[in-house]
Design a protein around this motif. Structure first.
Motif, PDB file in Angstrom:
ATOM      1  N   LEU A 280      -4.220  31.084  29.030  1.00  0.00           N
ATOM      2  CA  LEU A 280      -5.265  31.238  29.897  1.00  0.00           C
ATOM      3  C   LEU A 280      -4.991  31.494  31.267  1.00  0.00           C
TER       4      LEU A 280
ATOM      5  N   LEU B 273     -13.182  27.957  25.513  1.00  0.00           N
ATOM      6  CA  LEU B 273     -12.197  29.195  25.944  1.00  0.00           C
ATOM      7  C   LEU B 273     -11.386  29.013  24.862  1.00  0.00           C
TER       8      LEU B 273
ATOM      9  N   TYR C  47     -11.857  34.212  34.455  1.00  0.00           N
ATOM     10  CA  TYR C  47     -11.799  34.505  33.382  1.00  0.00           C
ATOM     11  C   TYR C  47     -12.213  35.927  32.797  1.00  0.00           C
ATOM     12  N   TRP C  48     -13.436  36.434  33.157  1.00  0.00           N
ATOM     13  CA  TRP C  48     -13.937  37.714  32.980  1.00  0.00           C
ATOM     14  C   TRP C  48     -12.920  38.700  33.517  1.00  0.00           C
TER      15      TRP C  48
ATOM     16  N   ASP D 283      -8.911  37.462  31.952  1.00  0.00           N
ATOM     17  CA  ASP D 283      -8.582  37.333  30.609  1.00  0.00           C
ATOM     18  C   ASP D 283      -9.315  38.487  29.745  1.00  0.00           C
TER      19      ASP D 283
ATOM     20  N   LEU E 120     -14.936  29.649  37.304  1.00  0.00           N
ATOM     21  CA  LEU E 120     -13.903  29.821  36.190  1.00  0.00           C
ATOM     22  C   LEU E 120     -14.577  31.114  35.327  1.00  0.00           C
TER      23      LEU E 120
ATOM     24  N   ARG F 131     -14.732  37.216  23.878  1.00  0.00           N
ATOM     25  CA  ARG F 131     -14.386  36.674  24.969  1.00  0.00           C
ATOM     26  C   ARG F 131     -15.709  36.983  26.111  1.00  0.00           C
TER      27      ARG F 131
ATOM     28  N   SER G 194      -6.085  32.952  33.997  1.00  0.00           N
ATOM     29  CA  SER G 194      -7.138  32.775  34.879  1.00  0.00           C
ATOM     30  C   SER G 194      -7.237  31.406  35.626  1.00  0.00           C
ATOM     31  N   LEU G 195      -6.818  30.209  34.407  1.00  0.00           N
ATOM     32  CA  LEU G 195      -6.892  29.018  35.061  1.00  0.00           C
ATOM     33  C   LEU G 195      -5.792  28.895  36.114  1.00  0.00           C
TER      34      LEU G 195
ATOM     35  N   THR H 145     -17.745  34.196  28.248  1.00  0.00           N
ATOM     36  CA  THR H 145     -18.049  34.240  29.620  1.00  0.00           C
ATOM     37  C   THR H 145     -19.584  34.215  29.824  1.00  0.00           C
TER      38      THR H 145
END
Length: 384
Positions: free
Chosen positions: A22, A241, A302-303, A306, A298, A250, A24-25, A254
């Motif tokens: 992940l 997720l 994430y979008w 990831d 997040l 995915r 994006s985290l 989102t």
């Protein structure tokens, strides 16, 4: 606590450690820590030296509300705790699947949570050089440690999502009921002021040393209860997720994050009409509002990173996020300001006051980032 010269194969449990699957985290954690490390000073300096209306507005947004209310800066700390929760399904879930016993995982969670409490005490007071009466025991690190630890134990021992949701609702509703119905000596019940709140009274009664606001501490013991729910929101997001890793799903994940974040905001702002949104008390409405904004941030990261694989821009923040706890603590032991002045003061002296002041903040941030980049290249990461 350990310092590793190689990239860890698994993220730590008691802090929001890097989660390889992940990306994006780490970027979001670095984005959050950027403001904690001094990024907000850019707006404060610009507002002070230029008087520009937009800079004054932004500087105001990067201050905490004195009591009731909510500004973006009030989300910085809850977001960090929320991300500790997001990493939990990846860290704990992976270990459970490999056959690690729940007892072993629980011992590690508790140990790491308590280590963060000790680090918080050291951060507040130095290496135990003060008398206990002058020491402040609550801290940001302690809240991350205790709230994150409790949320992780709930995740570990109550794997049924419905039971986890019941814990989440029970923590928020129970805290609300206690704060509104239990009387405080000399004040009565349901008075949510600095002097008369139940949270402040309990902290004054049971905590040794001093409180941050003398009669109240924003990271006190009793208000850790709803903070556990903040970490649980992160766990719920992490479970979503981590489920079904196929890329086709995915975009759908989102969307679910966005819907979840909006739902929390609607519930939180509505609840705030009868139980004020208050960071100092970490009211249930505050937990939902801060959690809602955290989920939406997040979802955005994430979008972009990831789902759409647009990640080059995030490297700056990823370097910070990989050593977030380290840079938070390091400022107490490393004089980054001296290094910034040594390298940049001479150059900045040729410019006008607004540029010098702003440049000094940028220089300080650059020195901190260079320090973290050096550690990143050497693959040295602080694990708690």
């Amino acid at each position: 606590m350990q310092s590793s010269s190689t990239a860890a194969s698994e993220p730590a449990l008691a802090q929001p450690a890097p989660v390889r699957r992940l990306m994006s985290l780490d970027a979001l954690r670095g984005f959050d820590m950027f403001w904690i490390a001094g990024g907000e000073e850019l707006f404060h300096v610009l507002a002070k030296t230029t008087g520009w209306a937009w800079a004054i507005f932004m500087a105001d947004q990067f201050t905490h509300v004195e009591w009731n209310g909510f500004r973006p800066y009030d989300c910085i700390f809850p977001l960090f705790l929320f991300m500790a929760g997001v990493s939990t399904p990846f860290a704990v879930g992976g270990r459970l699947e490999r056959g690690v016993s729940k007892g072993e995982l629980a011992r590690k969670m508790i140990t790491r949570g308590l280590i963060l409490v000790v680090l918080g005490i050291i951060y507040n007071n130095g290496l135990f050089t003060k008398p206990i009466s002058d020491m402040r025991f609550p801290s940001v690190l302690a809240r991350i440690g205790l709230a994150g630890m409790c949320a992780q134990l709930i995740y570990l021992y109550f794997p049924n999502p419905k039971v986890q949701y019941a814990w989440f609702a029970g923590l928020l509703l129970g805290y609300w009921a206690a704060m509104k119905l239990i009387p405080v000596p000399g004040c009565g019940a349901g008075i949510l002021t600095l002097d008369c709140s139940l949270a402040g009274y309990i902290d004054r009664s049971v905590l040794p040393g001093r409180l941050y606001l003398k009669v109240h501490d924003p990271e006190g013991l009793f208000s850790t209860i709803p903070a556990i729910a903040t970490a649980l929101l992160g766990i719920f997001s992490g479970q979503l997720l981590r489920s079904d890793g196929r890329s086709a799903h995915r975009d759908q994940k989102t969307l679910w994050l966005v819907l979840g974040g909006i739902s929390c905001l609607v519930l939180g702002y509505s609840w705030g009409l009868v139980f004020p949104i208050n960071k100092n008390l970490w009211t249930s409405s505050f937990a939902l509002v801060a959690g809602g904004w955290s989920i939406l941030m997040l979802a955005l990261f994430y979008w972009i990173i990831d789902v759409k694989k647009i990640s080059g821009w995030a490297f700056f923040f990823t370097v910070i996020g990989m050593n977030s706890i380290l840079i938070y603590i390091a400022g107490e032991f490393i004089d980054f300001e001296y290094a910034a002045k040594f390298f940049f003061e001479g150059i900045l002296s040729f410019f006008s006051e607004p540029i010098r002041a702003t440049g000094a903040v940028v220089a300080l941030l650059a020195v901190k980032w260079a320090f973290l980049y050096f550690l990143y290249k050497k693959k040295v990461f602080l694990r708690v």
